[in-house]
Write a protein that holds these residues in place. Structure first.
Motif, PDB file in Angstrom:
ATOM      1  N   VAL A   4      -1.796   2.142 -10.180  1.00  0.00           N
ATOM      2  CA  VAL A   4      -1.836   0.647 -10.972  1.00  0.00           C
ATOM      3  C   VAL A   4      -3.816   0.735 -12.079  1.00  0.00           C
ATOM      4  CG1 VAL A   4      -3.043  -2.020 -10.306  1.00  0.00           C
ATOM      5  CG2 VAL A   4      -1.496  -0.168  -9.272  1.00  0.00           C
ATOM      6  N   GLU A   7      -6.724  -4.432 -13.261  1.00  0.00           N
ATOM      7  CA  GLU A   7      -7.755  -4.563 -11.927  1.00  0.00           C
ATOM      8  C   GLU A   7      -6.309  -4.217 -10.804  1.00  0.00           C
ATOM      9  OE1 GLU A   7     -10.068  -7.662 -10.003  1.00  0.00           O
ATOM     10  OE2 GLU A   7     -10.175  -7.664 -12.003  1.00  0.00           O
ATOM     11  N   CYS A   8      -6.340  -4.666  -8.949  1.00  0.00           N
ATOM     12  CA  CYS A   8      -5.663  -4.989  -8.672  1.00  0.00           C
ATOM     13  C   CYS A   8      -6.832  -4.762  -7.620  1.00  0.00           C
ATOM     14  CB  CYS A   8      -4.956  -3.917  -8.300  1.00  0.00           C
ATOM     15  SG  CYS A   8      -5.624  -2.194  -7.672  1.00  0.00           S
ATOM     16  N   VAL A  26      -2.003  -5.089  -0.899  1.00  0.00           N
ATOM     17  CA  VAL A  26      -2.585  -4.937  -2.128  1.00  0.00           C
ATOM     18  C   VAL A  26      -1.208  -5.722  -3.492  1.00  0.00           C
ATOM     19  CG1 VAL A  26      -2.067  -2.978  -4.128  1.00  0.00           C
ATOM     20  CG2 VAL A  26      -2.624  -2.286  -1.489  1.00  0.00           C
ATOM     21  N   ASN A  27      -2.451  -6.544  -4.033  1.00  0.00           N
ATOM     22  CA  ASN A  27      -1.995  -7.004  -5.168  1.00  0.00           C
ATOM     23  C   ASN A  27      -2.412  -6.774  -6.473  1.00  0.00           C
ATOM     24  OD1 ASN A  27      -0.923  -9.351  -3.504  1.00  0.00           O
ATOM     25  ND2 ASN A  27      -3.054  -9.822  -3.238  1.00  0.00           N
ATOM     26  N   ALA A  28      -1.488  -6.536  -7.894  1.00  0.00           N
ATOM     27  CA  ALA A  28      -1.785  -5.726  -8.841  1.00  0.00           C
ATOM     28  C   ALA A  28      -1.961  -6.711  -9.610  1.00  0.00           C
ATOM     29  CB  ALA A  28      -0.375  -4.977  -9.383  1.00  0.00           C
ATOM     30  N   ARG A  29      -3.417  -7.930  -9.061  1.00  0.00           N
ATOM     31  CA  ARG A  29      -3.909  -9.178  -9.899  1.00  0.00           C
ATOM     32  C   ARG A  29      -4.762  -9.317  -9.946  1.00  0.00           C
ATOM     33  NH1 ARG A  29      -4.223 -13.095  -6.603  1.00  0.00           N
ATOM     34  NH2 ARG A  29      -2.409 -13.012  -4.729  1.00  0.00           N
TER      35      ARG A  29
END
Length: 239
Positions: A4, A7-8, A26-29
């Protein structure tokens, strides 16, 4: 490596007795915590993340706080920041009050202070307007709402599971005479945090043994109470 760029946010589960950990989510945001961390440190996470996604690197970007070092330097702080989530589970009769990895909070508060004690007391006053800080009376209210007798058993039961009111059950445990080690064995919360909370309890007990005249003559105790986040109404209530 997850690959990524930018930011994640990653949610970890850490074993306090070893070096083992697991990734839960995990959140890619950006997350709410990212915005809070930016406010707390002055480090523009969203700006830096966007620059990285566009091809920049941390070495070439300047630290917006110092404007001298690179963006890969961590912020250096001379204050303490606490984030406390707010739950509103009483509105839902069938909801499980146990707190886990599932998102149940309806918001969060951020507090800033010079000490952990000051910061946590500020945060608790903001997250629940019915309390004055780290105090056992808030857990007494919870037991009355549940229709449960105020004895040691429901306090110990509350300590053993994460819940929105566990922080106040710790205050009640100290009021009932439990030690930091006993609370640690039930909660598995780090002793450092528990000792800081016990320090708040100790100051409260000292204030209870005094009246206004005694406190007026004890500037050291008053100064320590204010250093540890006691509000004026909180001090007045104990006298």
């Amino acid at each position: 490596h997850l690959g990524v760029v930018g930011e994640c946010n990653i949610q970890y589960a850490v074993d306090p007795h070893s070096q083992e950990f697991r990734i839960i989510e995990v959140n890619a945001r950006l997350s709410r915590s990212s915005a809070l961390a930016s406010k707390a440190t002055g480090y523009p996470l969203a700006y830096v993340a966007a620059k990285l996604a566009l091809g920049s690197d941390l070495v070439s970007l300047r630290n917006s706080v110092t404007r001298v070092t690179t963006a890969c330097f961590e912020p250096s702080l001379d204050y303490v920041v606490a984030k406390v989530p707010r739950w509103d589970l009483r509105k839902f009769t069938s909801v499980d009050p146990a707190v886990g990895s599932c998102m149940k909070s309806v918001g969060e508060v951020m507090s800033i202070g010079r000490t952990f004690e000051e910061t946590i007391q500020k945060a608790l006053r903001m997250v629940d307007e019915s309390c004055n800080g780290f105090e056992a009376e808030r857990f007494d209210q919870e037991l009355v709402h549940r229709g449960v007798a105020c004895t040691a058993e429901p306090v110990k039961a509350e300590l053993q599971k994460p819940s929105p009111t566990r922080i106040w059950s710790i205050a009640k445990a100290y009021e009932l005479g439990m030690s930091v080690e006993e609370v640690h064995q039930l909660t598995r919360i780090d002793r450092w945090f528990l000792s800081k909370l016990h320090h708040i309890h100790s100051i409260k007990q000292s204030l209870k043994s005094m009246d206004y005249q005694d406190l007026s003559a004890n500037a050291d105790l008053l100064r320590e109470a204010k250093r540890c986040g006691f509000a004026d109404r909180q001090i007045a209530r104990e006298l």
